[in-house]
Motif scaffolding. Sequence first.
Motif, mmCIF file in Angstrom:
data_model
loop_
_atom_site.group_PDB
_atom_site.id
_atom_site.type_symbol
_atom_site.label_atom_id
_atom_site.label_comp_id
_atom_site.label_asym_id
_atom_site.label_seq_id
_atom_site.Cartn_x
_atom_site.Cartn_y
_atom_site.Cartn_z
ATOM 1 N N PRO A 57 57.450 10.808 122.175
ATOM 2 C CA PRO A 57 58.901 10.673 122.011
ATOM 3 C C PRO A 57 59.255 10.014 120.672
ATOM 4 O O PRO A 57 58.464 9.262 120.110
ATOM 5 C CB PRO A 57 59.298 9.765 123.177
ATOM 6 C CG PRO A 57 58.075 8.953 123.456
ATOM 7 C CD PRO A 57 56.906 9.841 123.125
ATOM 8 N N ASP A 58 60.461 10.318 120.189
ATOM 9 C CA ASP A 58 60.984 9.633 119.007
ATOM 10 C C ASP A 58 61.416 8.218 119.381
ATOM 11 O O ASP A 58 61.278 7.276 118.593
ATOM 12 C CB ASP A 58 62.197 10.382 118.442
ATOM 13 C CG ASP A 58 61.850 11.800 118.040
ATOM 14 O OD1 ASP A 58 60.830 11.986 117.345
ATOM 15 O OD2 ASP A 58 62.603 12.722 118.427
ATOM 16 N N TYR A 59 61.966 8.091 120.601
ATOM 17 C CA TYR A 59 62.491 6.826 121.099
ATOM 18 C C TYR A 59 61.987 6.613 122.528
ATOM 19 O O TYR A 59 61.764 7.564 123.258
ATOM 20 C CB TYR A 59 64.025 6.844 121.164
ATOM 21 C CG TYR A 59 64.703 7.209 119.875
ATOM 22 C CD1 TYR A 59 64.967 6.251 118.903
ATOM 23 C CD2 TYR A 59 65.108 8.525 119.626
ATOM 24 C CE1 TYR A 59 65.606 6.593 117.721
ATOM 25 C CE2 TYR A 59 65.740 8.875 118.453
ATOM 26 C CZ TYR A 59 65.998 7.905 117.495
ATOM 27 O OH TYR A 59 66.622 8.242 116.336
ATOM 28 N N ALA A 60 61.869 5.339 122.908
ATOM 29 C CA ALA A 60 61.538 5.007 124.297
ATOM 30 C C ALA A 60 62.321 3.767 124.701
ATOM 31 O O ALA A 60 62.468 2.831 123.914
ATOM 32 C CB ALA A 60 60.045 4.763 124.468
ATOM 33 N N VAL A 61 62.847 3.796 125.921
ATOM 34 C CA VAL A 61 63.496 2.634 126.522
ATOM 35 C C VAL A 61 62.681 2.324 127.767
ATOM 36 O O VAL A 61 62.555 3.159 128.660
ATOM 37 C CB VAL A 61 64.970 2.915 126.887
ATOM 38 C CG1 VAL A 61 65.579 1.725 127.606
ATOM 39 C CG2 VAL A 61 65.774 3.265 125.636
ATOM 40 N N VAL A 62 62.107 1.118 127.803
ATOM 41 C CA VAL A 62 61.160 0.753 128.861
ATOM 42 C C VAL A 62 61.667 -0.475 129.601
ATOM 43 O O VAL A 62 61.931 -1.518 128.984
ATOM 44 C CB VAL A 62 59.774 0.456 128.248
ATOM 45 C CG1 VAL A 62 58.795 0.014 129.312
ATOM 46 C CG2 VAL A 62 59.246 1.669 127.497
ATOM 47 N N ASP A 63 61.788 -0.363 130.923
ATOM 48 C CA ASP A 63 62.141 -1.516 131.751
ATOM 49 C C ASP A 63 60.960 -2.473 131.781
ATOM 50 O O ASP A 63 59.801 -2.052 131.829
ATOM 51 C CB ASP A 63 62.486 -1.042 133.165
ATOM 52 C CG ASP A 63 63.007 -2.162 134.048
ATOM 53 O OD1 ASP A 63 63.624 -3.116 133.530
ATOM 54 O OD2 ASP A 63 62.804 -2.085 135.271
ATOM 55 N N LEU A 64 61.245 -3.760 131.759
ATOM 56 C CA LEU A 64 60.188 -4.763 131.748
ATOM 57 C C LEU A 64 59.461 -4.844 133.091
ATOM 58 O O LEU A 64 58.243 -4.824 133.144
ATOM 59 C CB LEU A 64 60.776 -6.137 131.399
ATOM 60 C CG LEU A 64 59.808 -7.301 131.375
ATOM 61 C CD1 LEU A 64 58.790 -7.134 130.262
ATOM 62 C CD2 LEU A 64 60.564 -8.607 131.204
ATOM 63 N N ARG A 65 60.223 -4.908 134.169
ATOM 64 C CA ARG A 65 59.626 -5.104 135.490
ATOM 65 C C ARG A 65 59.678 -3.819 136.292
ATOM 66 O O ARG A 65 60.747 -3.314 136.608
ATOM 67 C CB ARG A 65 60.354 -6.220 136.233
ATOM 68 C CG ARG A 65 60.121 -7.566 135.577
ATOM 69 C CD ARG A 65 60.772 -8.670 136.321
ATOM 70 N NE ARG A 65 60.253 -8.761 137.678
ATOM 71 C CZ ARG A 65 60.611 -9.685 138.538
ATOM 72 N NH1 ARG A 65 61.490 -10.584 138.210
ATOM 73 N NH2 ARG A 65 60.096 -9.707 139.742
#
Length: 190
Positions: A57-65
């Motif tokens: 991916p160009d971008y990633a948004v990842v939840d911490l928990r």
Amino acid sequence: MPADSEPNPVEPGDLLLVDDDVVLRERLAKAFRSRGFEVRTAGGYDEALDLARDQAPDYAVVDLRMPGRSGLELVQALHTEEPGTRILVLSGYGSISTAVEAVRLGALNFVPKPADADDLIAAFQRGDRPDPGVTTEDYSAPSLARTEWEHIQRVLRDSGGNISETARRLGIHRRSLQRKLQRDAPPECS
């Protein structure tokens, strides 16, 4: 405006959105799609890593928990797989040390929940610069008692209000937890 303070461009591209909260994940995915992003979603570490290996991916948004392996572990794995991916960590359980660790492992920035697509795009634009809307002037750190109380409340919510389960997760006796819960919330600042 000096050249070094110009925002990093955020052109719509391939975005990997990882969060175990299905409602939040799908709401954010819809918002990013409406802004022209190609969005793939995952509910956890293994699914996200498989998607990233299939197409970086160009971008990633990842939840911490998340259940199983943490978002920090995923940040490290994504950064190792494709160092060019711009990664944000999203969490309702943030702390300065966690934010520093996320950036050390390859995240561009750390964004506290609740956040919408515009907040996340702004964080991608800021890059690793601090949020200009956040000021440290006149900041009073919460007391230790307040921090403990807020942590207990989060774990209690995560446990569905179950006192016994909350006590188990916190590693304290159920009666001790009940005594702590009977007290009023400590003041915001010390």
